[in-house]
Write a protein that holds these residues in place. Structure first.
Motif, PDB file in Angstrom:
ATOM      1  N   UNK A 144       0.889  -1.160  -0.074  1.00 26.78           N
ATOM      2  CA  UNK A 144       0.038  -0.097  -0.081  1.00 26.78           C
ATOM      3  C   UNK A 144       0.813   1.353  -0.076  1.00 26.78           C
ATOM      4  N   UNK A 145       2.152   1.138   0.721  1.00 27.65           N
ATOM      5  CA  UNK A 145       2.879   2.217   0.567  1.00 27.65           C
ATOM      6  C   UNK A 145       3.548   2.687  -0.797  1.00 27.65           C
ATOM      7  N   UNK A 146       3.683   1.626  -1.290  1.00 23.39           N
ATOM      8  CA  UNK A 146       4.300   1.840  -2.950  1.00 23.39           C
ATOM      9  C   UNK A 146       3.204   2.481  -3.689  1.00 23.39           C
ATOM     10  N   UNK A 147       2.066   1.905  -3.640  1.00 31.10           N
ATOM     11  CA  UNK A 147       0.850   2.154  -4.293  1.00 31.10           C
ATOM     12  C   UNK A 147       0.435   3.763  -4.216  1.00 31.10           C
ATOM     13  N   UNK A 148       0.429   4.111  -2.781  1.00 30.43           N
ATOM     14  CA  UNK A 148      -0.040   5.474  -2.671  1.00 30.43           C
ATOM     15  C   UNK A 148       1.000   6.331  -3.402  1.00 30.43           C
ATOM     16  N   UNK A 149       2.249   6.135  -3.346  1.00 29.19           N
ATOM     17  CA  UNK A 149       3.332   6.903  -3.952  1.00 29.19           C
ATOM     18  C   UNK A 149       3.268   7.003  -5.530  1.00 29.19           C
ATOM     19  N   UNK A 150       2.721   5.813  -5.947  1.00 27.13           N
ATOM     20  CA  UNK A 150       2.637   5.737  -7.582  1.00 27.13           C
ATOM     21  C   UNK A 150       1.244   6.225  -8.019  1.00 27.13           C
ATOM     22  N   UNK A 151       0.184   6.634  -7.283  1.00 27.16           N
ATOM     23  CA  UNK A 151      -1.060   6.816  -7.715  1.00 27.16           C
ATOM     24  C   UNK A 151      -1.220   8.206  -7.863  1.00 27.16           C
ATOM     25  N   UNK A 152      -1.798   8.916  -9.029  1.00 26.36           N
ATOM     26  CA  UNK A 152      -1.876  10.413  -9.171  1.00 26.36           C
ATOM     27  C   UNK A 152      -3.548  10.574  -9.207  1.00 26.36           C
ATOM     28  N   UNK A 153      -3.796  11.295  -8.276  1.00 28.29           N
ATOM     29  CA  UNK A 153      -5.381  11.775  -7.950  1.00 28.29           C
ATOM     30  C   UNK A 153      -5.618  13.005  -8.627  1.00 28.29           C
TER      31      UNK A 153
END
Length: 299
Positions: A144-153
């Motif tokens: 989840x940490x890696x995912x959060x860093x790589x999602x553009x909202x």
């Protein structure tokens, strides 16, 4: 067809066994529930009336069974909170080449995105249902940490430059094209950016007024017409590149969920052998488990 589904549900709700199932699932002291005598679509019927709040992971024996069950649940529940979680690829008939399947990648990414939103408290529903099978669970995903860093909202009303979005999309391995047609593509035309995220089955059109996001609309690639307006979008990167993540950055589905409230629905696989099944079973044990006894058949 809808009335037929409603009649089936009402009939099932009135049965004593259905009430006992719901009571058992609500009882925090009961960790394992066994259900027998259900075959084919009757399993979907029992699930649709009994899903508890939180994350519900349904583990079928293989991809075909998972696909059939997903379709049944689409017809019996709120379709928007049911997700199919396949592997990101399939094996060719020669069993030599692994073929990346864009539709499977989208379905897998959509499930990951929905789970992430639910776990972080941004989900729209009290419960979320993910239907999968062992091979798909065994395939690693970013934590989840890696995912959060790589999602553009991007939200309506945000102030953000075209150049920043373009740079981020290139970093996410998106391809710049004239017209988007598949996940991983984007197109620029004046004050409009079309983006086809890896977690969506339809692309989005972002309309700018200067650097302000004026509107975000989902649209049909064939007609180019808007389907619906959205308050925000998440640009999901291509997490299926061959580049290796560092140790600890990739996890399986249950590790991704962590200690969050989760109920696992699974067939009785006590007789099934294999390293993948053993790995899946070891991760299931900490959660409440509903076990269906008997094989799948036609209803």
């Amino acid at each position: 067809i809808l009335m037929k589904h409603i009649e089936k549900l009402e009939k099932f709700f009135s049965q004593e066994s259905a009430n006992k199932l719901k009571e058992s699932l609500a009882n925090g002291n009961i960790r394992t529930v066994h259900i027998g005598g259900l075959y084919g679509s009757s399993k979907a019927l029992s699930m649709s009336s009994s899903f508890v709040e939180g994350v519900n992971i349904v583990v079928m024996d293989n991809r075909e069974e998972a696909q059939f069950l997903t379709n049944d649940l689409y017809n019996l529940t709120e379709e928007e909170n049911v997700f199919y979680f396949p592997t990101s690829s399939h094996i060719s008939q020669s069993k030599i080449n692994t073929i990346k399947d864009s539709s499977q990648k989208v379905q897998r990414s959509a499930a990951i995105s929905a789970l992430n939103s639910f776990i972080t408290g941004e989900g729209k529903y009290k419960s979320i249902v993910v239907v999968t099978y062992p091979a798909a669970i065994y395939e690693k995903i970013p934590n989840r940490k890696v995912l959060k860093k790589n999602i553009l909202k991007i939200r309506k009303g945000d102030t953000v430059s075209h150049e920043f979005i373009k740079e981020m999309l290139f970093e996410y391995k998106f391809e710049k094209v004239d017209f988007v047609g598949e996940p991983g593509q984007f197109a620029l035309r004046g004050g409009i950016i079309d983006i086809f995220s890896y977690s969506s089955d339809k692309p989005c059109r972002i309309d700018f007024f200067g650097n302000e996001v004026e509107s975000i609309r989902e649209f049909d690639t064939n007609t180019q017409r808007s389907v619906k307006e959205l308050p925000e979008i998440e640009i999901f990167p291509n997490i299926y590149e061959d580049e290796k993540m560092e140790e600890g950055e990739s996890v399986d589905l249950f590790e991704f969920i962590g200690k969050n409230n989760c109920t696992v629905w699974i067939n009785d696989i006590s007789s099934v052998q294999g390293d993948i099944y053993k790995s899946v079973l070891s991760n299931i044990l900490p959660h409440k488990v509903v076990v269906f006894t008997g094989n799948i058949g036609d209803c």
